[in-house]
Write a protein that holds these residues in place. Structure first.
Motif, PDB file in Angstrom:
ATOM      1  N   MET A 172       0.280  -1.184  -0.005  1.00  0.00           N
ATOM      2  CA  MET A 172      -0.224   0.371  -0.229  1.00  0.00           C
ATOM      3  C   MET A 172       0.512   1.364   0.131  1.00  0.00           C
ATOM      4  SD  MET A 172      -3.033  -0.901   2.697  1.00  0.00           S
ATOM      5  CE  MET A 172      -3.736  -0.098   2.325  1.00  0.00           C
ATOM      6  N   ILE A 173       1.909   1.336  -0.956  1.00  0.00           N
ATOM      7  CA  ILE A 173       2.512   2.509  -1.561  1.00  0.00           C
ATOM      8  C   ILE A 173       2.657   2.728  -2.738  1.00  0.00           C
ATOM      9  CG2 ILE A 173       4.849   3.705  -0.940  1.00  0.00           C
ATOM     10  CD1 ILE A 173       5.577   1.317   1.172  1.00  0.00           C
ATOM     11  N   GLY A 174       2.120   3.889  -2.668  1.00  0.00           N
ATOM     12  CA  GLY A 174       1.784   4.538  -4.143  1.00  0.00           C
ATOM     13  C   GLY A 174       0.787   4.678  -4.926  1.00  0.00           C
ATOM     14  N   GLN A 175       0.537   4.935  -6.037  1.00  0.00           N
ATOM     15  CA  GLN A 175      -0.740   6.038  -6.673  1.00  0.00           C
ATOM     16  C   GLN A 175      -1.068   4.445  -7.448  1.00  0.00           C
ATOM     17  OE1 GLN A 175       0.073   7.815  -9.928  1.00  0.00           O
ATOM     18  NE2 GLN A 175      -2.037   8.275  -9.855  1.00  0.00           N
ATOM     19  N   PRO A 186      -7.646 -14.784  -6.315  1.00  0.00           N
ATOM     20  CA  PRO A 186      -7.067 -13.055  -5.404  1.00  0.00           C
ATOM     21  C   PRO A 186      -6.367 -14.292  -4.063  1.00  0.00           C
ATOM     22  CG  PRO A 186      -9.534 -12.226  -5.416  1.00  0.00           C
ATOM     23  CD  PRO A 186      -8.922 -14.438  -6.271  1.00  0.00           C
ATOM     24  N   HIS A 187      -4.949 -13.455  -3.520  1.00  0.00           N
ATOM     25  CA  HIS A 187      -4.110 -13.709  -2.783  1.00  0.00           C
ATOM     26  C   HIS A 187      -4.795 -12.847  -1.354  1.00  0.00           C
ATOM     27  CE1 HIS A 187      -1.077 -14.284  -6.337  1.00  0.00           C
ATOM     28  NE2 HIS A 187      -1.544 -15.242  -6.092  1.00  0.00           N
ATOM     29  N   ARG A 188      -4.108 -13.907  -0.849  1.00  0.00           N
ATOM     30  CA  ARG A 188      -4.112 -13.353   0.820  1.00  0.00           C
ATOM     31  C   ARG A 188      -3.752 -12.081   0.733  1.00  0.00           C
ATOM     32  NH1 ARG A 188      -1.740 -18.467   2.438  1.00  0.00           N
ATOM     33  NH2 ARG A 188      -3.163 -19.732   2.697  1.00  0.00           N
ATOM     34  N   SER A 189      -2.903 -11.404   0.032  1.00  0.00           N
ATOM     35  CA  SER A 189      -2.392  -9.857   0.326  1.00  0.00           C
ATOM     36  C   SER A 189      -3.226  -8.953  -0.524  1.00  0.00           C
ATOM     37  CB  SER A 189      -0.801 -10.222   0.266  1.00  0.00           C
ATOM     38  OG  SER A 189      -0.891 -10.291  -1.791  1.00  0.00           O
ATOM     39  N   HIS A 190      -4.388  -9.680  -0.944  1.00  0.00           N
ATOM     40  CA  HIS A 190      -4.940  -8.798  -2.021  1.00  0.00           C
ATOM     41  C   HIS A 190      -5.666  -7.224  -1.416  1.00  0.00           C
ATOM     42  CE1 HIS A 190      -8.453  -7.851  -5.348  1.00  0.00           C
ATOM     43  NE2 HIS A 190      -8.339  -8.507  -5.144  1.00  0.00           N
ATOM     44  N   LEU A 191      -5.297  -6.257  -2.560  1.00  0.00           N
ATOM     45  CA  LEU A 191      -5.466  -4.291  -2.279  1.00  0.00           C
ATOM     46  C   LEU A 191      -6.497  -4.049  -2.545  1.00  0.00           C
ATOM     47  CD1 LEU A 191      -1.757  -3.742  -2.278  1.00  0.00           C
ATOM     48  CD2 LEU A 191      -3.108  -4.491  -0.407  1.00  0.00           C
TER      49      LEU A 191
END
Length: 294
Positions: A87-90, A201-206
């Motif tokens: 969660m870093i960036g546009q 979707p992976h567990r880290s889905h954003l």
């Protein structure tokens, strides 16, 4: 009169014996056992048809985007690369860019492109459930983020490369970092190049607004659902780091549905020739397909 009544045999009582009743129950149980798989198969066929319609709608929306601005949407909009699934960036995804073409203009109007996918101002859009982005066979449509806010899921991904590599400006697929591919640049032909496909979707889905591995994949391999992994007797694949992207996959048995750049829909099985699908993911490799009957 009394003598006549004494000579009349008693009335016959009709009914089932216990054995007959048990046999009937057993037969009904067998019939129900045979019927249930057929019902489940019919339901899955309906879900797969609905999923195919979603893939088709997304493919058409991308076409309409190309007609409007004369290039395909960027796989992800971000100042620099490679893209890290953090969660870093546009990290504005291609799915955000096509919202006006899937009847979601209100979401598009409420999204601030400059502030990016993870901005507080864009949280309501990020949490939205967009039916066109969800496969009916996949039970996951929401997840809770690190901030305990809901995140809308996405079950379809753009094709960014023909192998496992970070999402960057030099990928050879159709949707990647700051890409603006025109149909003239698809020199292998739009009917021989993958545009989008199903993913797990992976567990880290954003969320669907994130232009990371949450909405982009490559053809490095098929990922399987938890049920399919259990049936195969294997452990679930584990991603190594934020630069890993992963392959396509679905909850459908045997493979996943894809849209090629010409808008045609194909179901690619897990057994598809590895070299063939790599060729289909590369927009301009200039090679003759190893098997034209895909």
């Amino acid at each position: 009169m009394n003598s006549f009544m004494r000579m009349t045999p008693p009335p016959i009582r009709r009914g089932f014996t216990l054995v007959e009743l048990l046999v009937v129950i057993a037969i009904i149980g067998v019939l129900v056992g045979l019927l249930l798989p057929a019902v489940q198969a019919a339901r899955e066929a309906a879900r797969r048809s609905s999923c195919s319609n979603n893939v088709s709608q997304l493919g058409l929306a991308i076409h309409q985007h190309e007609f409007s601005v004369e290039h395909l949407p960027s796989g992800v909009i971000n100042p620099t690369g490679p893209i890290r699934s953090e969660m870093i960036g546009q990290h504005v995804s291609w799915t955000v860019q096509i919202l006006p073409f899937i009847e979601q203009r209100n979401l598009y109007n409420h999204f601030d492109f400059e502030k990016g996918a993870y901005a507080t101002e864009n949280a309501p859009v990020r949490a939205a459930r967009v039916p066109t982005l969800l496969c009916p066979s996949n039970p996951e449509s929401y997840k809770s983020g690190d901030d305990n806010q809901a995140i809308g899921m996405c079950h379809y991904a753009g094709s960014h490369h023909d192998s496992e590599t970070p999402i960057d400006v030099d990928n050879n697929g159709l949707l990647f970092l700051n890409s603006k591919i025109r149909y003239a640049e698809i020199t292998d032909g739009s009917s021989q190049t993958i545009l989008i496909g199903e993913m797990l979707p992976h567990r880290s889905h954003l969320g669907w607004v994130s232009g990371t591995r949450s909405s982009l994949r490559n053809v490095s391999g098929f990922e399987k659902s938890k049920t399919q992994w259990l049936e195969a007797g294997s452990d679930e694949a584990v991603l190594q780091g934020p630069l890993d992207v992963g392959g396509f996959g679905s909850h459908h048995v045997g493979g996943a549905q894809f849209s090629l750049a010409d808008g045609s829909i194909h179901f690619f099985t897990h057994s598809i020739d590895k070299r063939l699908i790599e060729q289909l993911a590369n927009r301009a490799d200039g090679e003759i397909l190893v098997n034209g009957d895909f």
